[in-house]
Design a protein around this motif. Structure first.
Motif, PDB file in Angstrom:
ATOM      1  N   HIS A 197       0.813  -1.220   0.000  1.00 19.54           N
ATOM      2  CA  HIS A 197       0.000   0.000   0.000  1.00 19.54           C
ATOM      3  C   HIS A 197       0.849   1.274   0.000  1.00 19.54           C
ATOM      4  N   SER A 198       2.151   1.144   0.197  1.00 19.61           N
ATOM      5  CA  SER A 198       3.008   2.325   0.322  1.00 19.61           C
ATOM      6  C   SER A 198       4.174   2.227  -0.662  1.00 19.61           C
ATOM      7  N   LYS A 199       4.704   3.399  -1.025  1.00 17.80           N
ATOM      8  CA  LYS A 199       5.854   3.472  -1.939  1.00 17.80           C
ATOM      9  C   LYS A 199       5.633   2.595  -3.174  1.00 17.80           C
ATOM     10  N   LEU A 200       4.483   2.817  -3.800  1.00 18.04           N
ATOM     11  CA  LEU A 200       4.119   2.037  -4.977  1.00 18.04           C
ATOM     12  C   LEU A 200       5.005   2.352  -6.178  1.00 18.04           C
ATOM     13  N   LYS A 201       5.726   3.470  -6.129  1.00 22.20           N
ATOM     14  CA  LYS A 201       6.624   3.845  -7.228  1.00 22.20           C
ATOM     15  C   LYS A 201       8.063   3.392  -6.981  1.00 22.20           C
ATOM     16  N   MET A 202       8.247   2.516  -6.022  1.00 19.26           N
ATOM     17  CA  MET A 202       9.576   1.974  -5.754  1.00 19.26           C
ATOM     18  C   MET A 202      10.174   1.399  -7.034  1.00 19.26           C
ATOM     19  N   ASN A 203      11.493   1.522  -7.186  1.00 15.34           N
ATOM     20  CA  ASN A 203      12.163   0.995  -8.370  1.00 15.34           C
ATOM     21  C   ASN A 203      11.944  -0.513  -8.508  1.00 15.34           C
ATOM     22  N   ARG A 204      12.060  -0.994  -9.734  1.00 10.91           N
ATOM     23  CA  ARG A 204      11.715  -2.366 -10.074  1.00 10.91           C
ATOM     24  C   ARG A 204      12.463  -3.404  -9.223  1.00 10.91           C
ATOM     25  N   ALA A 205      13.777  -3.266  -9.100  1.00  6.78           N
ATOM     26  CA  ALA A 205      14.565  -4.290  -8.395  1.00  6.78           C
ATOM     27  C   ALA A 205      14.189  -4.379  -6.916  1.00  6.78           C
ATOM     28  N   PRO A 206      14.179  -3.264  -6.170  1.00  6.67           N
ATOM     29  CA  PRO A 206      13.797  -3.376  -4.759  1.00  6.67           C
ATOM     30  C   PRO A 206      12.328  -3.778  -4.573  1.00  6.67           C
ATOM     31  N   MET A 207      11.450  -3.366  -5.492  1.00  8.56           N
ATOM     32  CA  MET A 207      10.043  -3.776  -5.376  1.00  8.56           C
ATOM     33  C   MET A 207       9.915  -5.286  -5.580  1.00  8.56           C
ATOM     34  N   THR A 208      10.667  -5.816  -6.525  1.00  5.56           N
ATOM     35  CA  THR A 208      10.645  -7.262  -6.747  1.00  5.56           C
ATOM     36  C   THR A 208      11.137  -8.000  -5.506  1.00  5.56           C
ATOM     37  N   LYS A 209      12.258  -7.544  -4.964  1.00  6.69           N
ATOM     38  CA  LYS A 209      12.815  -8.171  -3.761  1.00  6.69           C
ATOM     39  C   LYS A 209      11.824  -8.103  -2.605  1.00  6.69           C
ATOM     40  N   ARG A 210      11.178  -6.961  -2.468  1.00  6.22           N
ATOM     41  CA  ARG A 210      10.190  -6.736  -1.408  1.00  6.22           C
ATOM     42  C   ARG A 210       9.036  -7.730  -1.516  1.00  6.22           C
ATOM     43  N   MET A 211       8.488  -7.884  -2.723  1.00  7.50           N
ATOM     44  CA  MET A 211       7.336  -8.756  -2.916  1.00  7.50           C
ATOM     45  C   MET A 211       7.708 -10.233  -2.804  1.00  7.50           C
ATOM     46  N   VAL A 212       8.876 -10.593  -3.320  1.00  7.73           N
ATOM     47  CA  VAL A 212       9.329 -11.984  -3.220  1.00  7.73           C
ATOM     48  C   VAL A 212       9.496 -12.376  -1.757  1.00  7.73           C
ATOM     49  N   ALA A 213      10.071 -11.475  -0.962  1.00  9.83           N
ATOM     50  CA  ALA A 213      10.249 -11.766   0.466  1.00  9.83           C
ATOM     51  C   ALA A 213       8.899 -12.007   1.138  1.00  9.83           C
ATOM     52  N   ALA A 214       7.903 -11.198   0.776  1.00  8.35           N
ATOM     53  CA  ALA A 214       6.596 -11.324   1.419  1.00  8.35           C
ATOM     54  C   ALA A 214       5.893 -12.620   1.041  1.00  8.35           C
ATOM     55  N   VAL A 215       5.834 -12.920  -0.249  1.00  6.69           N
ATOM     56  CA  VAL A 215       5.087 -14.113  -0.669  1.00  6.69           C
ATOM     57  C   VAL A 215       5.813 -15.396  -0.286  1.00  6.69           C
ATOM     58  N   SER A 216       7.105 -15.281   0.036  1.00  5.89           N
ATOM     59  CA  SER A 216       7.870 -16.447   0.487  1.00  5.89           C
ATOM     60  C   SER A 216       7.721 -16.685   1.981  1.00  5.89           C
ATOM     61  N   ASN A 217       7.154 -15.704   2.684  1.00  2.00           N
ATOM     62  CA  ASN A 217       6.931 -15.841   4.121  1.00  2.00           C
ATOM     63  C   ASN A 217       5.862 -16.908   4.359  1.00  2.00           C
ATOM     64  N   PRO A 218       6.127 -17.926   5.163  1.00  2.00           N
ATOM     65  CA  PRO A 218       5.140 -18.992   5.367  1.00  2.00           C
ATOM     66  C   PRO A 218       3.839 -18.523   5.993  1.00  2.00           C
ATOM     67  N   ARG A 219       3.822 -17.322   6.582  1.00  2.00           N
ATOM     68  CA  ARG A 219       2.582 -16.792   7.154  1.00  2.00           C
ATOM     69  C   ARG A 219       1.642 -16.240   6.088  1.00  2.00           C
ATOM     70  N   VAL A 220       2.151 -15.953   4.889  1.00  3.20           N
ATOM     71  CA  VAL A 220       1.351 -15.303   3.849  1.00  3.20           C
ATOM     72  C   VAL A 220       0.684 -16.352   2.967  1.00  3.20           C
ATOM     73  N   ASN A 221      -0.618 -16.183   2.745  1.00  3.99           N
ATOM     74  CA  ASN A 221      -1.387 -17.123   1.930  1.00  3.99           C
ATOM     75  C   ASN A 221      -1.856 -16.546   0.603  1.00  3.99           C
ATOM     76  N   VAL A 222      -2.102 -15.235   0.565  1.00  2.00           N
ATOM     77  CA  VAL A 222      -2.614 -14.595  -0.647  1.00  2.00           C
ATOM     78  C   VAL A 222      -1.862 -13.289  -0.878  1.00  2.00           C
ATOM     79  N   LEU A 223      -1.431 -13.062  -2.132  1.00  2.50           N
ATOM     80  CA  LEU A 223      -0.839 -11.786  -2.531  1.00  2.50           C
ATOM     81  C   LEU A 223      -1.959 -10.904  -3.068  1.00  2.50           C
ATOM     82  N   GLY A 224      -2.277  -9.832  -2.334  1.00  2.00           N
ATOM     83  CA  GLY A 224      -3.389  -8.963  -2.710  1.00  2.00           C
ATOM     84  C   GLY A 224      -3.008  -7.932  -3.757  1.00  2.00           C
ATOM     85  N   HIS A 225      -3.976  -7.591  -4.622  1.00  2.00           N
ATOM     86  CA  HIS A 225      -3.870  -6.570  -5.691  1.00  2.00           C
ATOM     87  C   HIS A 225      -2.414  -6.208  -6.002  1.00  2.00           C
TER      88      HIS A 225
END
Length: 350
Positions: A214-242
């Protein structure tokens, strides 16, 4: 799941008439102030007994009650006389049909919703009203996913408030019986470094976690990719929203999609058994078709969700179903078609 609620006829209860009008207004994305007039009238009537409602309707004194205005009083008076209120009849004709052309078979196969909000964060209605409408629509389960603390503009839940909400969800489940389950959940913010905006201990008390940026949606491609990969790889996360954060229409204007390596993110979703959300809100339509097709080719699971912030918006999954059916997503790859036990076992494998 019911594709839409059956039209109400004459001899409708006044409260039900007001609820159905609010539902149809929310479903058609009417202005908030119009919806609130009817939701507030419902609250006001619930403080009265049936005899007082009937008496005031006959005497024409309903507008003396705080929360009831000229239009809502007219609806109550007509319903009390055994008539189908004209306002409701008109709305049912104009806005009661299918929301989307296509996707009906998939919509009928849906059993639940992994992403919805109540007035505990930025939704417009109490939890029990969201649940009641869900049951009326044929949901077998729903996941309550109010926002996490960082999203203060949306009244995100602290750990203390989330603890209180968990107790309320447990009480609702005791009250509704065997045919429906309200799961404990959260739409947790994905922070800048890919960590999650809630303690691991609190996340461990939940049945399902939807994680969104929900924040810093204009983050550069590489750090945004790293950010999202870390989240969806977290065993607590079940769904990647919008996942792209885009806005394509609506009162908030438009917003371009975030830049990230979608293949890398979706491959991480596959590896982490995290579903990719098809967000059904018309202003989001997120992900775009080409990213849905990419996730489909990679082998991801999907969740067709409403992201409802009001009861009538629960029906917006019709838009997501149209897209999913048109793009050829197999029904069994859509977790919102699974029964409650299968959904819970998938989200809580250990």
């Amino acid at each position: 799941m019911v594709h839409m609620l059956e039209p109400l006829q004459a001899l409708v209860d006044p409260v039900e008439a007001l609820r159905r009008i609010a539902f149809l207004l929310e479903r058609s994305r009417a202005g908030t102030y119009r919806v609130e007039a009817f939701r507030n009238a419902v609250k006001a009537l619930k403080q009265l007994g049936d005899d007082e409602i009937a008496s005031r309707a006959e005497q024409g004194t309903l507008q003396q009650i705080h929360g009831i205005g000229k239009t809502t009083a007219a609806v109550v008076e007509e319903a009390a006389r055994g008539e189908l209120p004209a306002y409701l009849a008109s709305l049912q004709t104009q806005s009661g049909g299918p929301l989307a052309a296509g996707g009906e078979d998939l919509y009928a196969a849906l059993r639940g919703d992994c992403h919805l909000h109540s007035d505990w964060s930025d939704g417009g209605s109490p939890i029990d009203e969201m649940v009641l409408t869900g049951i009326e629509l044929g949901h077998e389960w729903m996941v309550l996913t109010d926002h996490s603390p960082q999203l203060r503009v949306a009244n995100g839940l602290t750990a203390e408030r989330l603890t209180k909400q968990i107790a309320i969800v447990d009480a609702i489940n005791r009250g509704v019986g065997q045919g429906f389950r309200l799961f404990k959940g959260i739409e947790v913010d994905i922070l800048d470094d890919g960590s999650l905006d809630q303690t691991d201990a609190m996340l461990g008390r939940l049945d399902l976690v939807t994680a969104s940026v929900h924040s810093k949606l204009k983050m550069n491609r590489a750090p945004m990719t790293k950010r999202m990969v870390a989240a969806v790889s977290n065993p607590r996360v079940n769904v990647l929203g919008h996942c792209t954060g885009r806005l394509v229409t609506g009162s908030r204007g438009t917003r371009p999609q975030s830049e990230f390596d979608a293949r890398e993110v979706f491959e991480a979703c596959l590896e982490g058994d995290t579903a990719v959300e098809i967000n059904s809100r018309p202003e989001r339509q997120d992900p775009p078709d080409e990213l849905i097709e990419l996730a489909l080719d990679i082998g991801c699971l999907f969740a067709i969700d409403s992201d409802a912030h009001a009861p009538g918006q629960l029906d917006m999954k019709a838009y997501g179903c149209e897209r999913a059916e048109r793009l050829g997503i197999p029904v069994d790859r859509i977790v919102t078609t699974w029964d409650a036990d299968r959904l819970h076992a998938w989200a809580n494998p250990s």
